[in-house]
Each structure stands twice: as C-alpha cells, then as structure tokens.
Design an enzyme around this catalytic site. Structure first.
Site, PDB file in Angstrom:
ATOM      1  N   ASP A  24       0.853  -1.183   0.000  1.00 15.12           N
ATOM      2  CA  ASP A  24       0.000   0.000   0.000  1.00 15.12           C
ATOM      3  C   ASP A  24       0.897   1.244   0.000  1.00 15.12           C
ATOM      4  OD1 ASP A  24      -1.889   1.977   0.432  1.00 15.12           O
ATOM      5  OD2 ASP A  24      -2.102   1.530   2.567  1.00 15.12           O
ATOM      6  N   ASN A  26      -0.349   4.509  -0.209  1.00 13.30           N
ATOM      7  CA  ASN A  26      -1.005   5.763   0.220  1.00 13.30           C
ATOM      8  C   ASN A  26      -1.707   5.677   1.569  1.00 13.30           C
ATOM      9  OD1 ASN A  26      -3.195   4.207  -0.428  1.00 13.30           O
ATOM     10  ND2 ASN A  26      -3.964   5.532  -2.080  1.00 13.30           N
ATOM     11  N   ASP A  28      -4.190   3.787   2.744  1.00  8.44           N
ATOM     12  CA  ASP A  28      -5.621   3.496   2.886  1.00  8.44           C
ATOM     13  C   ASP A  28      -5.884   2.048   3.276  1.00  8.44           C
ATOM     14  OD1 ASP A  28      -5.086   2.156   0.534  1.00  8.44           O
ATOM     15  OD2 ASP A  28      -6.635   3.161  -0.664  1.00  8.44           O
ATOM     16  N   ASP A  32      -1.737  -1.280  -3.866  1.00 15.08           N
ATOM     17  CA  ASP A  32      -2.053  -0.534  -5.084  1.00 15.08           C
ATOM     18  C   ASP A  32      -0.926  -0.637  -6.101  1.00 15.08           C
ATOM     19  OD1 ASP A  32      -0.117   1.337  -4.043  1.00 15.08           O
ATOM     20  OD2 ASP A  32      -1.721   2.230  -2.842  1.00 15.08           O
ATOM     21  N   ASP A 101      -4.640 -10.594 -15.737  1.00 11.08           N
ATOM     22  CA  ASP A 101      -5.635 -11.604 -15.396  1.00 11.08           C
ATOM     23  C   ASP A 101      -6.877 -11.328 -16.239  1.00 11.08           C
ATOM     24  OD1 ASP A 101      -7.025 -13.645 -14.026  1.00 11.08           O
ATOM     25  OD2 ASP A 101      -5.943 -13.173 -12.187  1.00 11.08           O
ATOM     26  N   ASP A 202      -8.825 -16.647 -16.421  1.00 10.05           N
ATOM     27  CA  ASP A 202      -9.620 -17.156 -15.310  1.00 10.05           C
ATOM     28  C   ASP A 202     -10.689 -18.133 -15.819  1.00 10.05           C
ATOM     29  OD1 ASP A 202     -10.332 -16.785 -12.397  1.00 10.05           O
ATOM     30  OD2 ASP A 202     -12.237 -16.197 -13.308  1.00 10.05           O
ATOM     31  N   GLU A 257      -6.587 -21.034 -16.635  1.00 13.44           N
ATOM     32  CA  GLU A 257      -7.067 -21.723 -15.437  1.00 13.44           C
ATOM     33  C   GLU A 257      -8.202 -22.631 -15.895  1.00 13.44           C
ATOM     34  OE1 GLU A 257      -8.796 -20.771 -10.978  1.00 13.44           O
ATOM     35  OE2 GLU A 257      -9.556 -19.654 -12.697  1.00 13.44           O
ATOM     36  N   HIS A 330      -3.688 -17.359  -5.264  1.00 15.03           N
ATOM     37  CA  HIS A 330      -4.627 -16.584  -4.442  1.00 15.03           C
ATOM     38  C   HIS A 330      -5.833 -17.409  -3.991  1.00 15.03           C
ATOM     39  CE1 HIS A 330      -6.247 -16.568  -8.460  1.00 15.03           C
ATOM     40  NE2 HIS A 330      -7.405 -16.113  -8.014  1.00 15.03           N
ATOM     41  N   ASP A 331      -6.023 -18.603  -4.568  1.00 17.73           N
ATOM     42  CA  ASP A 331      -7.162 -19.464  -4.218  1.00 17.73           C
ATOM     43  C   ASP A 331      -6.761 -20.649  -3.345  1.00 17.73           C
ATOM     44  OD1 ASP A 331      -9.110 -18.012  -5.566  1.00 17.73           O
ATOM     45  OD2 ASP A 331      -8.860 -19.123  -7.441  1.00 17.73           O
TER      46      ASP A 331
END
Length: 558
Positions: A24, A26, A28, A32, A101, A202, A257, A330-331
């Site tokens: 990150d 910034n 928040d 990013d 992706d 995907d 995928e 990520h899965d």
C-alpha cells in the site's frame, strides 16, 4: 522435449501479485499499483521474469476484483491508468514482463452490458448473458455456484433466471454470441497494444456451455458441481479463434485456469502447435487432501498420490504440451502449512517444496510471500475472514448442521483462500511494512519473525534459496527441457525423480517428513556433484541419511 522447441515462456519464472495485499503506497490499507512499482527492484533481485497481476480492473469488489464492471479502467483503490502505465514501463525497464488476469467467463452485474441485458427480453444486450425461464417453478437446472447455493438468480424485472457459476453478482457471459467474442477480443487487443505481455485466463474452461444446459450429478448440497460445464462443445473452437484474432498479434504468454480439465483436454488447450494456449493450470494435485471433492477437511495428503498425479501430468504432456508448476496461488492456502511444517522445520520444508517443484518440467509460478515461507493464519473468528467462498461455506455448512462452528473454523484455518491473501510481510515494523493505515484484512502475527527485510539480509534464508533455484534454471537447460522420470513411486516419505537431456542427467530427492530417512543413491549419481541443497550438501555415497525435509539435486558422475 527437443531443444528446437525452445521458448522464452518455458524458461521464465512467473511471480503472482495479489495487488490488494502486496504493498500500500497511500495509507488506505489496500495495496495498489504504485506500491507494486515501488517494489519492482525486490522482484528483480529475486530473479523472476514475469509478473502475473491479479485483476486491477474497475470492480464493485464482490469477489475481490474477479467481478469486473469495466475491462479498460483501473479500480480506484488501486490507482489510475497512468499509474498502471508507469508500473508497466518500470517493469519493462527491469526486463520483467506483465501478465494480465483475463476474467471473461463472467462480468460484474454492474457492467454496462449486464445493466442493459436485464432491462428487457428484447434488449440488444440480452443475448450477451445466459437467461432461461423457470422450470416447474424452480431454477432451469440443478447447477450449483462455486460460492454455495444454486447457479441461477431470479430477476424480477424480466421474470427469468440468469446463470452465475460464481457469485450472483457475476453473471456468465454467453460465448455462443459472436458479438460477445468480438467485444472480448477487441478488449484483449487494446491491452496488447498498451504493451502487456500476455494473459492468465480465469476459469477459461467454463466459457462454452452445452446448449440445452443439462442437469448434472448432484453433490452433498443437492446441486451439481460448478465445474459441470467444463470443457464444453465449443471451447477449443473459441480459443483457436482467440489465437487468430488476438494472441498471434504479439509474442504472448498465455495460461488458462482450467477447472475440471483432464489430461486429454489439456493436450488440446496447451498443444505444442500453439493453436490455443501455452499452458494450463490443472488442479488434480490440489485435490489430494480433499474428501470426495470436499475441500473443507483437515485430511493430509498421501505423498504417493501426489506423486502419481504430478507424474501423470509430467509424462502425459511431455513433447505434446507444456506444464505449469505451482503449489500456491490466491485461491490456495500456504503450501508450507499444507504440505510442509510451519513450525520447527518451516524454512527447511519451504525450501524442500520449492526444490521439488522448480526442478520439474514446466513453468514455475511463485505466489507472493511463498519465497519467504509465509504461513497460514491463526484466524480466531469468522469475522476475521473476507473471502466470499469461506464466509458462504461457513454459514451454509454450520447452518445445515454439517459442521460445528469450531470444526468449520478449523477447516477454514487450514484451507481458506484468505490464508494467501493477508498482507505481504515486508519488515518487522507496524503492519509488517504493508501499510501506514489499517489493512483491509489482518496481518499474520508472525510477521516479526517472517519478513522480506530479515530474509534479504540473511544468506541462508528461504528468499535466497529461491534465488538459487531460479538461477539454476537459467544456467542449466536440463532444468527446463529435460525429460522427467519418477523414482520410488510407492514411498510415502521420499519424492525422487530424474531429469534427462542428451547425456546429462539430474537427480532430485526430497524428504517430505519431519524425521530422518535413509535413501539409496542410484549408482550413476554416486560421487556426483550436488547442485543445490537446503542443508549442507550431502556426500553421495551408496546411501545418504536425509534429514527432516531435506532436499538436494545432483548431477550424475562424469
């Protein structure tokens, strides 16, 4: 594999970034694009060649960016298109390619196409999606959603159901409509013209559905698997069209995928003639610790079963197609917690798992934090989870009395996708150096012991071991192009295999246990040179005593 079939994407190592959790810039609490740009030198030092960027497109974020409302705009949390262009240029300056992706089995229900589609049955965009009337007052068929419940959502305005194999906010596109395909191909060409280097696609195996949408075999929840439409009647035809209309316009890397893919289908998707994709992600090896297709379990994998699956794919695609190699994404949960030992032998087992995978034939994929041996997370409550799949499964299975709350939390701590989605652990400072604010999901509390800064400063770290493996791949063609042969198929302790290229031969040996195991060294490797080891290099005599989670690779004696 013949050396004449050389290709840059076979020789590359790909690193997956989950932007929300990488860095990150910034404050928040959300990672990013500028955070990625800031850390490109870290990736350059690791030695990777390609970044696969999980979705950064405009999205309502129902499924963490996999529900896209504008394919040619950037999600505001991640920055602007100018930020993307700056990141792309900075990556290219460092010799790193960018893989987008591509999520085109479905869109968000907030995409302008779907907003139009649901207005009326005669809207020009109606046929961009899959609409059906009720059947006997219920859903049009028994297909289930990946995220629990039926794969159909009733729409009051037009009194029909639309198909969503994932969230109800992710309606499936109708790929049988040539206008849909044209829109997708134009969008892909737009990104290629911008300078991206390829696409991870995907659930691309789901894009072609049987026209009559037949019922499938019901599972425990009463619905058929969301994989029911996999490898449909026109999927190869549509991908060949994509190859002609888009992918041949640039020197791309493409990986599909492919949920529900079989070895025979993979030979078509990733064929050596290059008419469709370069490679596929298959998930058979991700299911060896499932129970009858149910991942919510604490079952441990049997090594012999893992070896059978990986070997079948290694031998089955040899000379015909190309493998992708991965333990994490990520899965999936963290591999060191899943297949290794995330306690006393965390570093040894993380290195062992890397050795086992990276020295096979195929293109290796590293998921962010895997190169540090990041672990699963001690989530204490369902309120700690953010993943739609995990939260829905918890409420459904606990609500139906299948599991108690504590049982389900135990399974989620083992298998939830959120294990891979907690912030990257950069240093031992506040919030692991990920953000100056409050992170969108909790930081793993072990960040003070496991972080990039500490490992980059320590020569024997997991990070530096990954560096060595990547370097070995670039120095030795046998690692990329050699044929694979399994040794000791029945062993539940040792994964050993050879690679052969001409007169060269390489032996890889991995101890998957937390205890010592005796290994008889094949005669041709006795006295050979050890190329890499996660302990002090063993002397290759008649036999070696493998220490807990020990791994090494050796050349045969000259």
């Amino acid at each position: 594999m013949c050396i004449k079939d050389k290709a840059w994407w076979k020789e590359s190592v790909v690193y997956q970034i989950y932007p929300r959790s990488f860095k990150d810039s910034n404050g928040d609490g959300v990672g990013d694009l500028n955070g990625i740009t800031e850390k490109l030198d870290y990736l350059k030092e690791l030695g990777i060649d390609v970044i696969w960027l999980s979705p950064v497109y405009q999205s309502p974020n129902d499924d963490n960016g996999y529900d896209i409302s504008d394919y040619q705009a950037i999600m505001k949390e991640f920055g602007t298109m100018e930020d993307f262009d700056r990141m792309l240029a900075a990556a290219h300056d460092r010799g790193i390619k960018i893989l987008m992706d591509l999520v085109v089995n479905h869109t968000s229900d907030e995409h302008p196409w779907f907003v139009e589609s649901r207005k009326s049955t005669d809207n020009p965009y109606r046929d961009y999606y899959i609409w059906r009337p009720a059947r006997d007052g219920k859903e049009p068929n028994n297909w289930g959603s990946c995220f629990s419940g039926p794969a159909w959502q009733w729409d009051e305005q037009t009194q029909m159901y639309f198909l969503h194999l994932f969230s109800k906010k992710q309606p499936d596109l109708n790929w049988d409509n040539p206008r849909v395909r044209r829109e997708v191909f134009d969008m892909m060409n737009w990104w290629l013209k911008k300078g991206v280097d390829g696409f991870r696609m995907d659930v691309i195996s789901l894009i072609s559905k049987e026209p009559d949408l037949p019922d499938g075999p019901a599972e425990l929840n009463g619905y058929a698997s969301f994989n029911m439409p996999a490898n449909g009647p026109h999927v190869h035809e549509y991908l060949q069209e994509m190859r002609r209309e888009v992918l041949n316009n640039a020197d791309t890397l493409t990986v599909g995928e492919c949920s529900g893919v079989t070895l025979e289908e993979a030979k078509k998707y990733a064929n050596a003639e290059g008419t469709e994709l370069n490679m596929v992600f298959q998930f058979e090896h991700m299911d060896v610790d499932a129970e009858a297709g149910n991942k919510w379990t604490d079952k441990k994998m049997r090594l012999s079963e893992m070896k059978e699956v990986l070997t079948r794919w290694q031998k089955g695609l040899e000379g015909i197609a190309w493998n992708s190699l991965f333990w994490e994404n990520h899965d999936q949960p963290r591999s060191v917690s899943r297949y290794g030992n995330d306690g006393e032998y965390r570093e040894a087992s993380a290195k062992m798992l890397a050795t086992c995978l990276h020295l096979m034939q195929g293109t290796p994929y590293i998921y962010q934090g895997q190169e540090l041996g990041m672990t699963n997370v001690p989530f204490s409550s369902i309120d700690d989870f953010r993943d739609l799949d995990s939260v829905n499964a918890y409420h459904e299975l606990v609500g139906q009395g299948v599991f108690t709350e504590e049982q389900m939390l135990k399974y989620l701590r083992r298998k939830s996708r959120d294990n891979a989605r907690t912030p990257f652990q950069w240093n031992s400072g506040s919030q692991a150096g990920f953000t100056a604010g409050t992170p969108w999901i909790m930081v793993n509390p072990n960040y003070k012991e496991i972080n990039a800064e500490e490992q980059m400063n320590r020569p024997d770290s997991v990070f530096h071991y990954y560096q060595k493996l990547i370097r070995l791949r670039k120095e030795r063609e046998i690692v990329v192009y050699g044929s694979y042969d399994l040794l000791l198929p029945e062993s539940e302790e040792i994964y050993a295999y050879t690679r052969t290229l001409g007169d060269e031969k390489l032996l890889t040996v991995c101890n998957f246990t937390d205890h010592e195991v005796r290994y008889e060294v094949p005669e041709e490797f006795r006295g050979g040179d050890c190329l890499i080891s996660n302990y002090d290099a063993p002397e290759l005599n008649e036999s070696v005593t493998l220490r807990p989670y020990e791994a090494f690779a050796a050349e045969k004696k000259e």
